[in-house]
Scaffold this motif. Structure first.
Motif, PDB file in Angstrom:
ATOM      1  N   VAL A  77      57.673  48.365  16.041  1.00 35.79           N
ATOM      2  CA  VAL A  77      58.113  47.324  15.453  1.00 35.79           C
ATOM      3  C   VAL A  77      58.188  45.951  16.174  1.00 35.79           C
ATOM      4  CG1 VAL A  77      60.582  46.341  14.764  1.00 35.79           C
ATOM      5  CG2 VAL A  77      59.777  48.854  14.332  1.00 35.79           C
ATOM      6  N   GLU A  78      58.492  46.060  17.501  1.00 33.09           N
ATOM      7  CA  GLU A  78      58.184  44.637  18.451  1.00 33.09           C
ATOM      8  C   GLU A  78      56.885  44.113  18.359  1.00 33.09           C
ATOM      9  OE1 GLU A  78      59.406  43.440  22.865  1.00 33.09           O
ATOM     10  OE2 GLU A  78      59.316  45.532  22.315  1.00 33.09           O
ATOM     11  N   LEU A  93      60.225  51.917  17.796  1.00 30.81           N
ATOM     12  CA  LEU A  93      60.748  50.336  18.204  1.00 30.81           C
ATOM     13  C   LEU A  93      59.344  49.615  18.842  1.00 30.81           C
ATOM     14  CD1 LEU A  93      64.205  51.353  19.585  1.00 30.81           C
ATOM     15  CD2 LEU A  93      63.763  50.092  17.423  1.00 30.81           C
ATOM     16  N   ILE A 107      67.656  46.705  14.944  1.00 30.23           N
ATOM     17  CA  ILE A 107      66.628  46.924  15.097  1.00 30.23           C
ATOM     18  C   ILE A 107      65.842  45.732  15.535  1.00 30.23           C
ATOM     19  CG2 ILE A 107      64.247  47.489  14.112  1.00 30.23           C
ATOM     20  CD1 ILE A 107      65.592  49.730  12.681  1.00 30.23           C
ATOM     21  N   THR A 113      64.290  44.685  19.320  1.00 28.21           N
ATOM     22  CA  THR A 113      62.920  44.630  19.511  1.00 28.21           C
ATOM     23  C   THR A 113      62.583  43.090  19.425  1.00 28.21           C
ATOM     24  OG1 THR A 113      62.803  44.505  17.053  1.00 28.21           O
ATOM     25  CG2 THR A 113      62.488  46.751  18.153  1.00 28.21           C
ATOM     26  N   SER A 138      71.735  48.301  10.479  1.00 24.24           N
ATOM     27  CA  SER A 138      70.638  48.958  11.264  1.00 24.24           C
ATOM     28  C   SER A 138      69.487  48.011  11.575  1.00 24.24           C
ATOM     29  CB  SER A 138      70.176  50.224  10.517  1.00 24.24           C
ATOM     30  OG  SER A 138      71.328  51.141  10.372  1.00 24.24           O
ATOM     31  N   TRP A 188      60.478  44.354  11.791  1.00 21.33           N
ATOM     32  CA  TRP A 188      61.847  44.253  11.462  1.00 21.33           C
ATOM     33  C   TRP A 188      62.148  43.069  10.363  1.00 21.33           C
ATOM     34  CZ3 TRP A 188      64.103  39.653  12.202  1.00 21.33           C
ATOM     35  CH2 TRP A 188      63.444  38.630  13.272  1.00 21.33           C
ATOM     36  N   LYS A 217      67.727  51.493  25.403  1.00 20.69           N
ATOM     37  CA  LYS A 217      66.349  51.438  25.247  1.00 20.69           C
ATOM     38  C   LYS A 217      65.932  53.013  26.414  1.00 20.69           C
ATOM     39  CE  LYS A 217      63.835  47.327  23.775  1.00 20.69           C
ATOM     40  NZ  LYS A 217      62.871  46.636  24.147  1.00 20.69           N
TER      41      LYS A 217
END
Length: 141
Positions: free
Chosen positions: A67-68, A64, A30, A34, A26, A73, A53
Motif C-alpha cells: 500500500v505504501e 501495508l 491505513i 503508510t 480503517s 490507500w 508496525k
C-alpha cells in the motif's frame, strides 16, 4: 460603508453531511500508517506508529508495504466515496462485481475538469493519457 456586489451569480448554499463508518476509519488508518509525510502531522508520534508496525504480523506488514509503495490507500478512499457500504462484505462484493474499467476510473483521482477526458481514456488503458495525468500531478503536487 457601502458593499459592492460585483458578480451576478446567485449566492450558493452548501449542505454538509457527516457520516461514520468503520470502513472509513480503517481506510484512514491505513493511510496514516503508510504515509510517512502524513505521520508528522498527526497527534501521535512516529514512535507510536513504529510500535504498531512492529506488533503486526509479517503478512499484514507486507500488505501495508505494498500500500505504501503504490499509494493504494487513495484508491480505497475513492471507492468509499462511491456509496455508503454497510460492511466489509458489501464493499468487497462491490469491488469484485464492478466493471474493471469503471473501477480503474474510480481509482484514478480527479485532478480537474480539464483532465477528465484523460482520466476516462487512462481507465480504458490508453498509455498516453496515463502519462498526461502523471505529468499533470507532477506539475501540481
Amino acid at each position: 460603508m457601502d458593499i459592492l456586489q460585483l458578480t451576478s451569480r446567485k449566492r450558493e448554499t452548501y449542505h454538509v453531511q457527516l457520516t461514520y463508518s468503520l470502513l472509513w476509519e480503517s481506510a484512514l488508518g491505513i493511510a496514516a500508517i503508510t504515509n510517512s509525510k502524513l505521520l508528522q502531522t498527526l497527534e501521535r508520534s512516529e514512535k507510536y506508529w513504529d510500535e504498531i508496525k512492529n506488533s503486526i504480523t509479517d503478512e499484514l506488514l507486507a500488505h501495508l508495504n505494498f500500500v505504501e509503495q503504490n499509494n493504494t490507500w487513495k484508491s480505497l478512499l475513492q471507492i468509499l466515496h462511491q456509496r455508503k457500504f454497510a460492511d466489509l462484505s458489501e464493499f468487497t462484493t462491490y469491488v469484485n462485481t464492478i466493471d474493471e474499467m469503471e473501477l480503474r476510473f474510480i481509482c484514478l483521482p480527479f485532478i480537474g475538469i480539464d483532465y477528465q477526458i484523460y482520466r476516462e481514456r487512462a481507465a480504458q488503458g490508453e498509455k498516453s493519457s496515463v502519462e498526461k495525468l502523471v505529468q499533470a500531478t507532477a506539475d501540481n503536487p
